[in-house]
Scaffold this motif. Structure first.
Motif, PDB file in Angstrom:
ATOM      1  N   PRO A 219      23.348  51.919  26.950  1.00  0.00           N
ATOM      2  CA  PRO A 219      24.599  52.253  27.632  1.00  0.00           C
ATOM      3  C   PRO A 219      25.438  51.020  27.970  1.00  0.00           C
ATOM      4  N   ILE A 220      26.736  51.258  28.049  1.00  0.00           N
ATOM      5  CA  ILE A 220      27.714  50.215  28.377  1.00  0.00           C
ATOM      6  C   ILE A 220      28.435  50.613  29.662  1.00  0.00           C
ATOM      7  N   ALA A 221      28.474  49.694  30.620  1.00  0.00           N
ATOM      8  CA  ALA A 221      29.133  49.956  31.909  1.00  0.00           C
ATOM      9  C   ALA A 221      30.144  48.852  32.210  1.00  0.00           C
ATOM     10  N   LYS A 222      31.038  49.128  33.137  1.00  0.00           N
ATOM     11  CA  LYS A 222      32.046  48.143  33.541  1.00  0.00           C
ATOM     12  C   LYS A 222      32.353  48.313  35.019  1.00  0.00           C
ATOM     13  N   ARG A 223      32.282  47.196  35.773  1.00  0.00           N
ATOM     14  CA  ARG A 223      32.765  47.220  37.153  1.00  0.00           C
ATOM     15  C   ARG A 223      34.288  47.141  37.139  1.00  0.00           C
ATOM     16  N   VAL A 224      34.918  47.978  37.950  1.00  0.00           N
ATOM     17  CA  VAL A 224      36.367  47.947  38.084  1.00  0.00           C
ATOM     18  C   VAL A 224      36.726  47.883  39.565  1.00  0.00           C
ATOM     19  N   TYR A 225      37.356  46.804  39.981  1.00  0.00           N
ATOM     20  CA  TYR A 225      37.906  46.743  41.333  1.00  0.00           C
ATOM     21  C   TYR A 225      39.093  47.693  41.378  1.00  0.00           C
ATOM     22  N   ILE A 226      39.125  48.570  42.391  1.00  0.00           N
ATOM     23  CA  ILE A 226      40.116  49.641  42.372  1.00  0.00           C
ATOM     24  C   ILE A 226      40.636  49.948  43.768  1.00  0.00           C
ATOM     25  N   ALA A 233      52.810  49.109  45.079  1.00  0.00           N
ATOM     26  CA  ALA A 233      53.007  47.707  45.445  1.00  0.00           C
ATOM     27  C   ALA A 233      52.094  47.320  46.606  1.00  0.00           C
ATOM     28  N   ARG A 234      51.956  48.213  47.568  1.00  0.00           N
ATOM     29  CA  ARG A 234      51.072  47.940  48.695  1.00  0.00           C
ATOM     30  C   ARG A 234      49.613  47.861  48.243  1.00  0.00           C
ATOM     31  N   GLY A 235      49.208  48.791  47.390  1.00  0.00           N
ATOM     32  CA  GLY A 235      47.845  48.773  46.888  1.00  0.00           C
ATOM     33  C   GLY A 235      47.538  47.493  46.130  1.00  0.00           C
ATOM     34  N   ARG A 236      48.495  47.053  45.300  1.00  0.00           N
ATOM     35  CA  ARG A 236      48.297  45.826  44.541  1.00  0.00           C
ATOM     36  C   ARG A 236      48.207  44.617  45.468  1.00  0.00           C
ATOM     37  N   GLU A 237      49.048  44.563  46.468  1.00  0.00           N
ATOM     38  CA  GLU A 237      49.030  43.442  47.403  1.00  0.00           C
ATOM     39  C   GLU A 237      47.693  43.382  48.153  1.00  0.00           C
ATOM     40  N   ARG A 238      47.204  44.532  48.588  1.00  0.00           N
ATOM     41  CA  ARG A 238      45.959  44.557  49.352  1.00  0.00           C
ATOM     42  C   ARG A 238      44.754  44.183  48.488  1.00  0.00           C
ATOM     43  N   ILE A 239      44.700  44.683  47.259  1.00  0.00           N
ATOM     44  CA  ILE A 239      43.539  44.380  46.435  1.00  0.00           C
ATOM     45  C   ILE A 239      43.558  42.922  45.988  1.00  0.00           C
TER      46      ILE A 239
END
Length: 305
Positions: A219-226, A233-239
């Motif tokens: 299996p292949i997995a990927k961590r994604v910060y989300i 814009a607020r979500g992008r700034e906070r992450i």
């Protein structure tokens, strides 16, 4: 698509609340996530609970949820002690453990752990070999460069046979080859962009073919910060701010790898990760853990099932 979720570990001195933490874990299981994952970073300014103890707490508060670490920097561990701890946790959880491993790369403070920075890859590989031997053989005689055992026994063995699944992290061509030679799956890093991950997946599949291994069983997995946020814009700034705190510096590459925006935005970008080769996605939220958990489960995951 199989969805995994990160277990919150970023707690400064005095911040941890056991009741809230336990409720979060129980809710993860109730919402239908397949597994919950920790990470490891022993020496860092950003506070981080250690993975084995965190997973042990999680095992006691859940019944079905699989539990993993992506990844243990096993080079920094004594493999005999680590094998014993992980075997014990697999027994306590009744076979729900997943083990991610990685070398840690050249930037680690190897001297703090008694590791020769010139030989850390060899120490990593030998340590993993020794752990597998302790997990699968009734008596172990081992004559390595770094460790030696003479007719030693370690009991109990892991609940899972022959041992818990071993996932490999890493991004270099050599690391990807090691994943195929020694592992049961590949885990793409959260700091890796989708385009970079797609290249890694193709390299893994090519190596699997060379070794005549069945790709369907790797299996292949990927961590994604989300971050799910109705204000993109607020979500992008906070992450981005959270990622800067974690990594200790700002990186446009790491920020580009993260996903932030409305549920529709997140679904679209996760579809791209899926198309790049991810069969499992580890959603790693960095703030508002309870809220992000609910939004992922109710507004994002249903689009993939």
């Amino acid at each position: 698509m199989e969805f995994m979720i990160s277990i919150p570990q970023f707690y400064a001195d005095g911040e941890f609340d056991a009741a809230t933490f336990g409720a979060y874990l129980e809710r993860v299981e109730a919402l239908g996530f397949d597994s919950a994952w920790t990470q490891e970073n022993v020496l860092a300014a950003m506070p981080l609970l250690s993975p084995i103890e965190t997973m042990t707490f999680a095992a006691a508060r859940t019944e079905r949820l699989r539990l993993g670490c992506a990844v243990f920097v096993t080079t920094l561990h004594n493999p005999v002690h680590l094998a014993k701890s992980l075997s014990t946790l697999d027994q306590l959880s009744r076979g729900r453990l997943e083990v991610g491993v990685g070398t840690g790369g050249r930037g680690r403070m190897f001297a703090a752990f008694g590791v020769d920075s010139a030989r850390f890859v060899g120490q990593f590989t030998e340590g993993l070999e020794l752990m597998k031997a302790l997990w699968t053989q009734p008596r172990v005689t081992f004559d390595g460069r770094f460790w030696q055992l003479d007719d030693a026994a370690m009991e109990p063995k892991p609940f899972q046979k022959p041992h818990p699944p071993i996932w490999f992290g890493g991004s270099s061509p050599a690391a990807l080859r090691r994943a195929v030679r020694h592992g049961n799956g590949f885990f793409g890093a959260g700091s890796t962009t989708t385009a970079q991950f797609a290249e890694q997946v193709q390299a893994v599949y090519a190596t699997l073919a060379e070794h005549e291994r069945d790709a369907a069983e790797f299996p292949i997995a990927k961590r994604v910060y989300i971050a799910v946020d109705d204000d993109p814009a607020r979500g992008r700034e906070r992450i981005n701010a959270a990622l800067t705190r974690i990594y200790g510096h700002r990186s446009e590459t790491i920020e580009a790898a993260a996903v932030a925006g409305t549920p529709e935005d997140c679904v679209r970008e996760l579809r791209e990760v899926e198309a790049a080769g991810a069969q499992r996605i580890l959603c790693t939220h960095l703030f508002d853990h309870a809220e992000q958990l609910e939004r992922l489960a109710t507004e994002v995951m249903p689009h993939f099932r």
